[in-house]
Scaffold this motif. Sequence first.
Motif, PDB file in Angstrom:
ATOM      1  N   VAL A 163     104.535  -5.808  -5.137  1.00 30.50           N
ATOM      2  CA  VAL A 163     104.290  -5.002  -3.930  1.00 30.50           C
ATOM      3  C   VAL A 163     104.943  -3.635  -4.076  1.00 30.50           C
ATOM      4  CG1 VAL A 163     104.779  -4.796  -1.463  1.00 30.50           C
ATOM      5  CG2 VAL A 163     104.060  -7.000  -2.403  1.00 30.50           C
ATOM      6  N   THR A 164     106.178  -3.619  -4.565  1.00 27.75           N
ATOM      7  CA  THR A 164     106.896  -2.356  -4.768  1.00 27.75           C
ATOM      8  C   THR A 164     106.192  -1.493  -5.804  1.00 27.75           C
ATOM      9  OG1 THR A 164     108.978  -3.497  -4.286  1.00 27.75           O
ATOM     10  CG2 THR A 164     109.132  -1.348  -5.337  1.00 27.75           C
ATOM     11  N   SER A 165     105.734  -2.124  -6.877  1.00 26.05           N
ATOM     12  CA  SER A 165     105.044  -1.393  -7.947  1.00 26.05           C
ATOM     13  C   SER A 165     103.768  -0.744  -7.430  1.00 26.05           C
ATOM     14  CB  SER A 165     104.722  -2.347  -9.100  1.00 26.05           C
ATOM     15  OG  SER A 165     103.892  -1.723 -10.053  1.00 26.05           O
ATOM     16  N   VAL A 166     102.975  -1.487  -6.645  1.00 23.00           N
ATOM     17  CA  VAL A 166     101.723  -0.940  -6.112  1.00 23.00           C
ATOM     18  C   VAL A 166     102.018   0.232  -5.183  1.00 23.00           C
ATOM     19  CG1 VAL A 166      99.723  -1.435  -4.655  1.00 23.00           C
ATOM     20  CG2 VAL A 166     100.461  -3.105  -6.354  1.00 23.00           C
ATOM     21  N   CYS A 167     103.038   0.101  -4.346  1.00 21.90           N
ATOM     22  CA  CYS A 167     103.422   1.200  -3.458  1.00 21.90           C
ATOM     23  C   CYS A 167     103.836   2.433  -4.250  1.00 21.90           C
ATOM     24  CB  CYS A 167     104.568   0.764  -2.539  1.00 21.90           C
ATOM     25  SG  CYS A 167     104.061  -0.311  -1.184  1.00 21.90           S
ATOM     26  N   ASN A 168     104.549   2.234  -5.350  1.00 20.09           N
ATOM     27  CA  ASN A 168     104.965   3.356  -6.185  1.00 20.09           C
ATOM     28  C   ASN A 168     103.772   4.065  -6.803  1.00 20.09           C
ATOM     29  OD1 ASN A 168     107.711   3.159  -5.744  1.00 20.09           O
ATOM     30  ND2 ASN A 168     108.099   1.871  -7.513  1.00 20.09           N
ATOM     31  N   MET A 169     102.751   3.283  -7.183  1.00 22.98           N
ATOM     32  CA  MET A 169     101.542   3.883  -7.754  1.00 22.98           C
ATOM     33  C   MET A 169     100.788   4.704  -6.708  1.00 22.98           C
ATOM     34  SD  MET A 169      99.906   1.073 -10.398  1.00 22.98           S
ATOM     35  CE  MET A 169      99.945  -0.318  -9.268  1.00 22.98           C
ATOM     36  N   LEU A 170     100.822   4.239  -5.467  1.00 26.16           N
ATOM     37  CA  LEU A 170     100.090   4.924  -4.398  1.00 26.16           C
ATOM     38  C   LEU A 170     100.828   6.153  -3.880  1.00 26.16           C
ATOM     39  CD1 LEU A 170      98.865   1.783  -2.408  1.00 26.16           C
ATOM     40  CD2 LEU A 170      97.511   3.245  -3.919  1.00 26.16           C
ATOM     41  N   PHE A 171     102.168   6.183  -4.083  1.00 28.00           N
ATOM     42  CA  PHE A 171     102.973   7.321  -3.638  1.00 28.00           C
ATOM     43  C   PHE A 171     103.847   7.814  -4.793  1.00 28.00           C
ATOM     44  CE2 PHE A 171     102.067   4.717   0.055  1.00 28.00           C
ATOM     45  CZ  PHE A 171     101.549   5.648   0.937  1.00 28.00           C
ATOM     46  N   PRO A 172     103.239   8.402  -5.812  1.00 32.21           N
ATOM     47  CA  PRO A 172     103.980   8.793  -7.018  1.00 32.21           C
ATOM     48  C   PRO A 172     105.042   9.864  -6.802  1.00 32.21           C
ATOM     49  CG  PRO A 172     101.773   9.741  -7.028  1.00 32.21           C
ATOM     50  CD  PRO A 172     101.807   8.774  -5.891  1.00 32.21           C
ATOM     51  N   LYS A 173     104.924  10.661  -5.737  1.00 37.65           N
ATOM     52  CA  LYS A 173     105.873  11.754  -5.520  1.00 37.65           C
ATOM     53  C   LYS A 173     107.120  11.308  -4.759  1.00 37.65           C
ATOM     54  CE  LYS A 173     102.395  15.447  -5.482  1.00 37.65           C
ATOM     55  NZ  LYS A 173     101.796  16.539  -4.684  1.00 37.65           N
ATOM     56  N   ILE A 174     107.035  10.200  -4.072  1.00 37.04           N
ATOM     57  CA  ILE A 174     108.183   9.728  -3.276  1.00 37.04           C
ATOM     58  C   ILE A 174     108.426   8.242  -3.550  1.00 37.04           C
ATOM     59  CG2 ILE A 174     108.076  11.439  -1.438  1.00 37.04           C
ATOM     60  CD1 ILE A 174     106.472   9.391   0.212  1.00 37.04           C
ATOM     61  N   LYS A 175     108.519   7.910  -4.818  1.00 34.85           N
ATOM     62  CA  LYS A 175     108.689   6.504  -5.203  1.00 34.85           C
ATOM     63  C   LYS A 175     109.969   5.903  -4.625  1.00 34.85           C
ATOM     64  CE  LYS A 175     106.175   7.049  -9.554  1.00 34.85           C
ATOM     65  NZ  LYS A 175     106.277   7.067 -11.032  1.00 34.85           N
ATOM     66  N   GLY A 176     111.033   6.680  -4.663  1.00 32.95           N
ATOM     67  CA  GLY A 176     112.297   6.170  -4.144  1.00 32.95           C
ATOM     68  C   GLY A 176     112.224   5.873  -2.656  1.00 32.95           C
ATOM     69  N   THR A 177     111.572   6.764  -1.901  1.00 31.75           N
ATOM     70  CA  THR A 177     111.448   6.573  -0.460  1.00 31.75           C
ATOM     71  C   THR A 177     110.592   5.353  -0.137  1.00 31.75           C
ATOM     72  OG1 THR A 177     111.646   8.960  -0.110  1.00 31.75           O
ATOM     73  CG2 THR A 177     110.694   7.660   1.692  1.00 31.75           C
ATOM     74  N   VAL A 178     109.475   5.205  -0.849  1.00 38.43           N
ATOM     75  CA  VAL A 178     108.585   4.071  -0.610  1.00 38.43           C
ATOM     76  C   VAL A 178     109.276   2.766  -0.985  1.00 38.43           C
ATOM     77  CG1 VAL A 178     106.448   2.968  -1.341  1.00 38.43           C
ATOM     78  CG2 VAL A 178     106.464   5.387  -0.814  1.00 38.43           C
ATOM     79  N   THR A 179     110.014   2.784  -2.101  1.00 41.30           N
ATOM     80  CA  THR A 179     110.776   1.600  -2.484  1.00 41.30           C
ATOM     81  C   THR A 179     111.753   1.232  -1.370  1.00 41.30           C
ATOM     82  OG1 THR A 179     110.631   2.092  -4.855  1.00 41.30           O
ATOM     83  CG2 THR A 179     112.415   0.648  -4.163  1.00 41.30           C
ATOM     84  N   ALA A 180     112.391   2.232  -0.790  1.00 46.82           N
ATOM     85  CA  ALA A 180     113.334   1.987   0.306  1.00 46.82           C
ATOM     86  C   ALA A 180     112.636   1.358   1.499  1.00 46.82           C
ATOM     87  CB  ALA A 180     114.008   3.295   0.715  1.00 46.82           C
ATOM     88  N   LEU A 181     111.434   1.824   1.835  1.00 43.50           N
ATOM     89  CA  LEU A 181     110.702   1.287   2.977  1.00 43.50           C
ATOM     90  C   LEU A 181     110.356  -0.187   2.774  1.00 43.50           C
ATOM     91  CD1 LEU A 181     108.288   4.277   3.746  1.00 43.50           C
ATOM     92  CD2 LEU A 181     110.278   3.560   5.078  1.00 43.50           C
ATOM     93  N   VAL A 182     109.910  -0.518   1.562  1.00 41.69           N
ATOM     94  CA  VAL A 182     109.584  -1.920   1.263  1.00 41.69           C
ATOM     95  C   VAL A 182     110.842  -2.781   1.334  1.00 41.69           C
ATOM     96  CG1 VAL A 182     108.729  -3.516  -0.501  1.00 41.69           C
ATOM     97  CG2 VAL A 182     107.581  -1.328  -0.150  1.00 41.69           C
ATOM     98  N   MET A 183     111.947  -2.281   0.766  1.00 45.00           N
ATOM     99  CA  MET A 183     113.189  -3.045   0.752  1.00 45.00           C
ATOM    100  C   MET A 183     113.811  -3.163   2.145  1.00 45.00           C
ATOM    101  SD  MET A 183     113.394  -4.241  -2.148  1.00 45.00           S
ATOM    102  CE  MET A 183     112.656  -3.999  -3.762  1.00 45.00           C
ATOM    103  N   ILE A 184     113.591  -2.147   3.003  1.00 45.26           N
ATOM    104  CA  ILE A 184     114.049  -2.244   4.388  1.00 45.26           C
ATOM    105  C   ILE A 184     113.300  -3.376   5.084  1.00 45.26           C
ATOM    106  CG2 ILE A 184     113.936  -1.113   6.650  1.00 45.26           C
ATOM    107  CD1 ILE A 184     114.616   1.510   5.226  1.00 45.26           C
ATOM    108  N   ALA A 185     111.992  -3.434   4.857  1.00 50.57           N
ATOM    109  CA  ALA A 185     111.188  -4.516   5.433  1.00 50.57           C
ATOM    110  C   ALA A 185     111.678  -5.867   4.934  1.00 50.57           C
ATOM    111  CB  ALA A 185     109.714  -4.316   5.078  1.00 50.57           C
ATOM    112  N   SER A 186     111.987  -5.935   3.640  1.00 50.64           N
ATOM    113  CA  SER A 186     112.483  -7.176   3.041  1.00 50.64           C
ATOM    114  C   SER A 186     113.844  -7.563   3.631  1.00 50.64           C
ATOM    115  CB  SER A 186     112.600  -7.008   1.524  1.00 50.64           C
ATOM    116  OG  SER A 186     113.135  -8.156   0.913  1.00 50.64           O
TER     117      SER A 186
END
Length: 403
Positions: free
Chosen positions: A329-352
Motif C-alpha cells: 500500500v505504501t509503495s503504491v502511494c509512493n508511485m502515485l505521489f513521487p514528489k511527496i513520498k515522505g508525506t504520503v508515507t506518513a499519511l499511510v502510517m498515521i492511518a496504521s
Amino acid sequence: MNKKYLPSALILYLNYFIHGVGCSILGQAVIKEALAASWGVQVMAITAISAALGLGRLIALPFAGPLSDKLGRRISTAIGSGSYAIYLIGLALAFNAGTHGGYQIAYICAIIGGIANSFLDTGIYPAVSEIIYKAPGVATMGIKFFIAIAQMLLPFVLGMTVATTAAGLTSYNTLFFGCGIIYIVLLVLVMIFPLPDSDAKAEGKKEGLIASLKHTHFSVESIAMIIIGFTCTGTFQLWLNCAQNFAKENVGWADPSVMQSYYSAGTMIALIVTALLTRKIKDVRFILVYPVICLATMVVVLVGQTKPLMIAGAFIIGWAGAGGLLQIVTSVCNMLFPKIKGTVTALVMIASSLCNYTILTAASKMQPSQVMVMNIVLTAIGVVLGLFVNLRYTKMVELSKED
C-alpha cells in the motif's frame, strides 16, 4: 538499481532489522517480568510502556514526512537511528534506576522510540523505493522481511543476553545496550554513504514541499488508498492479538500458542513469494486480492471453529494479512505521489497507527467472537476500498503523471 547504492540499501535495511528487536522486546513475557520486578510494578503495567511507542508515532508522523521530503532521506533516517538509540539505551538506564523513577524514564524513552519509528518510516520507505526504483514493491517488502527475521531470532538472542544482577534481578541490559550501540553505528554509516535524493539535490534544486503540495491532487481514490492503510493493519493486528483467545474460548483449544509459529511462517514465505509475483503482477492488484483471501479465511474460521481451521487461518492471515500488504500500500502511494513520498508515507502510517490504538482498544472490551466479527467487517471495508482503487487505478496514474 545503481550498484553504488547497494551498501546504502543494506544499511537502511539493517535499521529495520534492529527495529524488529526494538518493537518486539516489550511484548516478550520474560522481559516484561524482568522490568516489572526492577520497577516494582505489575507485569501488565509494562503494556502502558508499549502504548507509549504508539503515542510517539502519532506525535511525530505529521511532521516527520514533510521533513523527509524537505531535508532528505538521510536526515530523516539519521534522526530515527539516533532516537532509537536513546530509546534502547534508555530502557537499560531505566532498569538500573529501579523504583527510583525507572518506570517514568522508560515511558519517556518509549515515546522517543515511537518518534524514532516515524522518522525511520518516512526516511527509509521512500529511500529504498528510490534505490530499487524498478521494483518499489519488492523494496518496501524487504523492510518487512528484515523485521520478520529479527523477530524470529529474538527468542534465541534473549537466551544469549540474559544476566543476573548483584541484587538477584534478571536483566536484559546487554541486549538493550547492544542494540542501542548498533543504532549509533548505523547513524554514522547513513551519513557517509550516498542516497539517490541527496545526489538529485546536488544536480539541481528540488521543488519545495509547499509547491509540490499545491500541485498534488488528493482525489477520492488517493484518500481510499490511505484508509486502506487503516483497514489492512486492523486485519492482521486483530488476528495477532485476539485469534488465540478465540481459539481458547470458542474452539476449546487449551494451548493455541503454536498458531504464532504458523502465522510467522506464512508471513516469511509470503514476503518471498509476493516479491517474485510483483515482477509480473501490478502491486495494486494485491491490495484487493489479499484482503479478499483474509475475509474468506476469517468467515470460514468463524463458522467452522476447529483446530485445523485455526492453524490454517493463522498461516493464511500471516501470508495475506501480514506478509507485506501494508508495505505494498505504501509503495503504491509512493508511485502515485513521487514528489511527496515522505508525506504520503506518513499519511499511510498515521492511518496504521490510529488503527493500532483505536481498534485494539475497542477489542480489549469485547468477547473473542465479537472481535472476529469486527475484523471481518473491517476487512470487508478494505475489500470494497481495494476494488474501488483497482477500478480507478488507471485514472490515478494519469493524475500522477499530470502532477
